[in-house]
Design an enzyme around this catalytic site. Structure first.
Site, PDB file in Angstrom:
ATOM      1  N   HIS A   1       0.743  -1.309  -0.089  1.00  0.00           N
ATOM      2  CA  HIS A   1       0.094  -0.113   0.048  1.00  0.00           C
ATOM      3  C   HIS A   1       0.831   1.293   0.162  1.00  0.00           C
ATOM      4  O   HIS A   1       0.485   2.385  -0.547  1.00  0.00           O
ATOM      5  CB  HIS A   1      -0.917  -0.165   1.319  1.00  0.00           C
ATOM      6  CG  HIS A   1      -2.021  -0.877   0.904  1.00  0.00           C
ATOM      7  ND1 HIS A   1      -2.276  -2.150   1.301  1.00  0.00           N
ATOM      8  CD2 HIS A   1      -3.306  -0.683   0.059  1.00  0.00           C
ATOM      9  CE1 HIS A   1      -3.266  -2.699   1.023  1.00  0.00           C
ATOM     10  NE2 HIS A   1      -3.839  -1.820   0.275  1.00  0.00           N
TER      11      HIS A   1
ATOM     12  N   ARG B   1     -10.708   3.512  -1.965  1.00  0.00           N
ATOM     13  CA  ARG B   1     -10.352   2.963  -0.901  1.00  0.00           C
ATOM     14  C   ARG B   1     -10.422   3.837   0.416  1.00  0.00           C
ATOM     15  O   ARG B   1      -9.742   4.406   0.934  1.00  0.00           O
ATOM     16  CB  ARG B   1      -8.581   2.737  -0.874  1.00  0.00           C
ATOM     17  CG  ARG B   1      -8.289   1.678  -1.872  1.00  0.00           C
ATOM     18  CD  ARG B   1      -6.640   1.938  -1.878  1.00  0.00           C
ATOM     19  NE  ARG B   1      -6.073   0.577  -2.660  1.00  0.00           N
ATOM     20  CZ  ARG B   1      -5.539   0.557  -3.997  1.00  0.00           C
ATOM     21  NH1 ARG B   1      -5.622   1.810  -4.429  1.00  0.00           N
ATOM     22  NH2 ARG B   1      -5.198  -0.486  -4.555  1.00  0.00           N
TER      23      ARG B   1
ATOM     24  N   ARG C   1     -15.258   1.308  -2.035  1.00  0.00           N
ATOM     25  CA  ARG C   1     -14.912   0.092  -1.431  1.00  0.00           C
ATOM     26  C   ARG C   1     -15.075   0.088   0.244  1.00  0.00           C
ATOM     27  O   ARG C   1     -14.852   1.180   0.575  1.00  0.00           O
ATOM     28  CB  ARG C   1     -13.746  -0.284  -1.609  1.00  0.00           C
ATOM     29  CG  ARG C   1     -13.211  -1.704  -0.816  1.00  0.00           C
ATOM     30  CD  ARG C   1     -11.986  -2.293  -1.163  1.00  0.00           C
ATOM     31  NE  ARG C   1     -10.923  -1.495  -0.776  1.00  0.00           N
ATOM     32  CZ  ARG C   1      -9.690  -1.542  -1.083  1.00  0.00           C
ATOM     33  NH1 ARG C   1      -9.272  -2.796  -1.668  1.00  0.00           N
ATOM     34  NH2 ARG C   1      -8.528  -0.982  -0.348  1.00  0.00           N
TER      35      ARG C   1
ATOM     36  N   GLU D   1     -10.758 -11.020  -4.806  1.00  0.00           N
ATOM     37  CA  GLU D   1      -9.157 -11.077  -4.675  1.00  0.00           C
ATOM     38  C   GLU D   1      -8.585 -12.078  -3.714  1.00  0.00           C
ATOM     39  O   GLU D   1      -7.369 -12.039  -3.382  1.00  0.00           O
ATOM     40  CB  GLU D   1      -8.645  -9.639  -3.871  1.00  0.00           C
ATOM     41  CG  GLU D   1      -9.577  -9.219  -2.736  1.00  0.00           C
ATOM     42  CD  GLU D   1      -9.284  -7.997  -2.329  1.00  0.00           C
ATOM     43  OE1 GLU D   1      -8.223  -7.260  -2.450  1.00  0.00           O
ATOM     44  OE2 GLU D   1     -10.245  -7.527  -1.729  1.00  0.00           O
TER      45      GLU D   1
ATOM     46  N   ASN E   1      -3.773  -7.468  -6.472  1.00  0.00           N
ATOM     47  CA  ASN E   1      -2.874  -7.100  -5.805  1.00  0.00           C
ATOM     48  C   ASN E   1      -2.554  -8.178  -4.778  1.00  0.00           C
ATOM     49  O   ASN E   1      -1.841  -8.854  -4.383  1.00  0.00           O
ATOM     50  CB  ASN E   1      -2.757  -5.693  -4.952  1.00  0.00           C
ATOM     51  CG  ASN E   1      -2.555  -4.649  -5.966  1.00  0.00           C
ATOM     52  OD1 ASN E   1      -2.144  -4.949  -7.183  1.00  0.00           O
ATOM     53  ND2 ASN E   1      -3.161  -3.518  -5.603  1.00  0.00           N
ATOM     54  N   ASP E   2      -4.083  -8.403  -4.211  1.00  0.00           N
ATOM     55  CA  ASP E   2      -4.073  -9.582  -3.036  1.00  0.00           C
ATOM     56  C   ASP E   2      -4.278 -10.978  -3.735  1.00  0.00           C
ATOM     57  O   ASP E   2      -3.806 -11.910  -3.202  1.00  0.00           O
ATOM     58  CB  ASP E   2      -5.492  -9.172  -2.169  1.00  0.00           C
ATOM     59  CG  ASP E   2      -5.136  -8.264  -1.165  1.00  0.00           C
ATOM     60  OD1 ASP E   2      -3.774  -8.491  -0.519  1.00  0.00           O
ATOM     61  OD2 ASP E   2      -5.549  -7.358  -0.945  1.00  0.00           O
TER      62      ASP E   2
ATOM     63  N   ARG F   1       2.857  -9.481  -0.592  1.00  0.00           N
ATOM     64  CA  ARG F   1       3.067  -8.569  -1.367  1.00  0.00           C
ATOM     65  C   ARG F   1       4.054  -7.312  -0.999  1.00  0.00           C
ATOM     66  O   ARG F   1       4.333  -6.355  -1.858  1.00  0.00           O
ATOM     67  CB  ARG F   1       1.631  -7.654  -1.847  1.00  0.00           C
ATOM     68  CG  ARG F   1       0.895  -6.999  -0.748  1.00  0.00           C
ATOM     69  CD  ARG F   1      -0.402  -6.987  -1.071  1.00  0.00           C
ATOM     70  NE  ARG F   1      -0.756  -5.652  -1.697  1.00  0.00           N
ATOM     71  CZ  ARG F   1      -1.986  -5.026  -1.763  1.00  0.00           C
ATOM     72  NH1 ARG F   1      -2.963  -5.738  -1.348  1.00  0.00           N
ATOM     73  NH2 ARG F   1      -1.919  -3.937  -2.132  1.00  0.00           N
TER      74      ARG F   1
ATOM     75  N   CYS G   1      -9.098  -3.680 -10.690  1.00  0.00           N
ATOM     76  CA  CYS G   1      -8.482  -2.532  -9.796  1.00  0.00           C
ATOM     77  C   CYS G   1      -7.324  -2.740  -9.295  1.00  0.00           C
ATOM     78  O   CYS G   1      -6.834  -1.715  -8.579  1.00  0.00           O
ATOM     79  CB  CYS G   1      -9.762  -1.832  -9.061  1.00  0.00           C
ATOM     80  SG  CYS G   1     -10.186  -3.075  -7.579  1.00  0.00           S
TER      81      CYS G   1
HETATM   82  C1  PEP Z   1      -5.874  -5.333  -4.784  1.00  0.00           C
HETATM   83  O1  PEP Z   1      -5.842  -6.150  -3.791  1.00  0.00           O
HETATM   84  O2  PEP Z   1      -5.630  -5.560  -5.700  1.00  0.00           O
HETATM   85  C2  PEP Z   1      -6.743  -4.219  -4.569  1.00  0.00           C
HETATM   86  C3  PEP Z   1      -7.092  -3.026  -5.335  1.00  0.00           C
HETATM   87  O3  PEP Z   1      -6.772  -3.505  -3.246  1.00  0.00           O
HETATM   88  P1  PEP Z   1      -5.712  -3.136  -2.184  1.00  0.00           P
HETATM   89  O4  PEP Z   1      -4.491  -2.806  -3.093  1.00  0.00           O
HETATM   90  O5  PEP Z   1      -6.270  -1.847  -1.571  1.00  0.00           O
HETATM   91  O6  PEP Z   1      -5.554  -4.383  -1.237  1.00  0.00           O
HETATM   92 MG    MG Z   2      -6.855  -5.948  -1.785  1.00  0.00          MG
END
Ligand code: PEP
Ligand code: MG
Length: 576
Positions: free
Chosen positions: A194, A301, A337, A436, A459-460, A470, A507
């Site tokens: 993040h 977010r 979200r 995710e 990402n997750d 990550r 996203c």
């Molecule tokens: C993700 O996990 O891809 C996502 C968009 O949410 P975040 O990066 O806030 O966990």
């Molecule tokens: Mg996420």
């Protein structure tokens, strides 16, 4: 002598400026030997810091809203109790007197002793109070330094300040939104952490995962931060400086050129339209969204509204923020979200035990289901704001339809309450979920039947599918968005949604990675949500793509299970 350090580029171009080392907590404390006549003053400084810490905690305690979780008050009381304990408020003074050391050093020694004592306690509950003790001490440290409580910064920031930190938390990054800096570097972190994501949204030249930059760079060193290639040059000579100044100019000129396609429709060469949406963390980001001509916001977010404050935002506060955001987007769509806290985003008022694996613990929707008041407060605010424009609600970290059903029943309860109270809201508001977690990806059809839309959080999804943290530099080389398992999952999700004619977006960071644009188009993706800074470059790539031409290579990509072969094919696809 100049020095070149290699890390990961987060983006933002090139910056040239002077280093400011971000001092962070206990690890950076130095041992100072004080003269006799300085002892009294040092003790006074320590006592002042304790006094200030007590004041902050007391202020916190009286400002807890009525609907806050009950544990919150208890935890603040516990912190106050720990603060007044002689081991924290008195024994460091003895050490300053006996050892003639500075207050920070005395506190550090005392904390090391106390930590050992906590570790030796058999009772699990009491042993876990060590974390509370450390949080209290952290506050004292920051007050001792007279620093900004969030980042540990003791100087004014200027346009040419380059922050050099071991690590920065997402909450620290939020602070930079309102404060000028030229660039930043960290020693740790992954590209989809993040911190990196916020770095991108700030559009600041930044390089992460330098490993030992914080030790090698000195205060006030001249630095070049190359956020394009992930390079940091310490004390560059004149020739290198001239070259980088030229590169910085070229980078800016490239951005200017891209602005020309702001109003051009995003569509492939055969005329297939694509929605390009933006990811935001605060209403302040809307200005950038509008500048790029995005079709709307695909991911707000919202949890960032909950950080860097002592209490969670009330329904009214949240309502104002969501209303302001949707109004400033004019007629464009806003997907909010619901809060995705936990792991690396922990507000000060958040006191759940995170366990050994925070990313597998009480995070995302799980935390909301465990704290219904918190969750329903946000849902009420969102529903109320929905009368002002096209707001959609999206749940994070859904792992199955069981969790989804639970979240939906909270929503129904809140809707009924509003109806009873005759408070207007959009009864047709669209509800979606993030996909995710691999279990959600594999059962996406049942989830799709219960929602209006989905958005893939790559990402997750990558982190949980490949079992790679990550944010951990040590395993960053294993975090591969083009791993065949990821491509299979992403493709399966997109196809399942397209089959049911439900909107599907990505996203996660994959949506803003130009290397993957064509591959995602070939999978059938038609909605991309990303940082505004990436949007025009992605649009340009879409406009230069003929789907029919890339199809034969994409078929080969989906067939192979060899990650190296995928890389090869993707490179070939991009060279067409
Ligand atoms: C993700 O996990 O891809 C996502 C968009 O949410 P975040 O990066 O806030 O966990
Ligand atoms: Mg996420």
């Amino acid at each position: 002598m100049s020095l070149v350090l290699q890390g990961f580029s987060v983006g933002g171009g090139i910056a040239i400026g002077r280093a400011h080392l971000v001092r962070q907590s206990m690890d950076d404390v130095v041992h100072l030997q004080l003269e006799d006549d300085a002892i009294e003053q040092e003790i006074k400084r320590f006592e002042e810091a304790i006094k200030l810490t007590r004041k902050q905690l007391e202020k916190l305690r009286i400002s807890i809203p009525e609907n806050a979780p009950t544990e919150l008050g208890a935890f603040i009381s516990l912190h106050l109790m720990l603060l007044t304990d002689v081991t924290i408020s008195r024994e460091p003074i003895d050490l300053i007197e006996e050892e003639h050391c500075n207050a920070e050093w005395a506190l550090k020694i005392q904390v090391e002793n106390l930590s050992q004592q906590f570790d030796d306690i058999e009772d699990e509950y009491l042993r876990e109070r060590k974390q509370d003790m450390l949080q209290v001490v952290e506050r004292i440290f920051k007050n001792l330094a007279g620093q900004n409580p969030e980042v540990g910064m003791s100087v004014d920031l200027f346009d040419e300040t380059i922050l050099v930190a071991h690590d920065l938390s997402p909450a620290d990054m939020v602070y930079f939104k309102d404060n000028r800096i030229a660039a930043f570097t960290t020693d740790v972190g992954g590209l989809t952490s993040h911190t990196a994501i916020l770095g991108k949204s700030l559009d600041l030249p930044s390089v992460i995962a330098l490993n030992n930059g914080r030790d090698l760079i000195r205060e006030d060193d001249w630095l070049i931060i190359d956020g394009i290639d992930g390079v940091v040059i310490v004390q560059p000579d004149d020739i290198v400086l001239t070259e980088y100044r030229q590169r910085a100019r070229e980078y800016k000129a490239g951005l200017k050129k891209l602005e020309k396609i702001k109003k051009v429709a995003a569509q492939t060469l055969e005329g297939i339209p694509v929605d390009l949406l933006a990811n935001i963390e605060s209403p302040d980001d809307i200005e950038d969204v509008l500048k790029t001509g995005a079709d709307g916001v695909g991911l707000f977010r919202s949890e960032f509204l909950f950080l860097n404050r002592d209490t969670f935002p009330t329904e009214e506060e949240q309502y104002q923020v969501y209303t302001q955001t949707i109004k400033s987007l004019k007629t464009k769509q806003l997907t909010v979200r619901t809060i995705d806290l936990g792991v690396d985003k922990n507000p000060r008022w958040f006191h759940h035990d995170q366990g050994l694996n925070p990313a597998l613990g009480l995070t995302g929707i799980r935390l909301c289901l465990a704290e219904p008041i918190l969750f329903r407060t946000q849902l009420r605010a969102l529903l109320r704001a929905s009368v002002h424009g096209d707001i959609q609600i999206m749940f994070p970290m859904i792992s199955s339809i069981v969790e989804l059903n639970q979240a939906l029943s909270h929503l129904e309860i809140v809707k009924d309450q509003l109806k009873e109270e005759k408070i207007p809201f959009n009864v047709k508001i669209k509800i979606g979920t993030m996909i995710e977690i691999p279990s959600a990806a594999l059962t996406v059809t049942s989830i799709l039947k219960k929602v209006d839309f989905i958005s893939i959080g790559t990402n997750d999804l990558i982190q949980y599918t490949l079992a790679v943290d990550r944010a951990n530099t040590a395993v960053a080389h294993l975090y591969q968005s083009t791993h065949p398992a990821i491509l299979k999952l992403v493709s399966h999700i997109i196809k399942s949604a397209n089959k049911l004619e439900k909107p599907v977006a990505i996203c996660g960071e994959m949506a803003g990675d130009i290397k993957l644009t064509r591959l995602l188009l070939a999978m059938g993706l038609r909605r991309f949500s990303m940082h505004p800074a990436n949007l025009l470059a992605i649009k340009q790539r879409i406009c230069e793509t003929k789907l029919i031409d890339i199809e034969p290579i994409s078929v080969k990509v989906f067939r192979t299970e060899d990650p190296d072969r995928v890389e090869e094919l993707v490179t070939k696809m991009n060279s067409l």
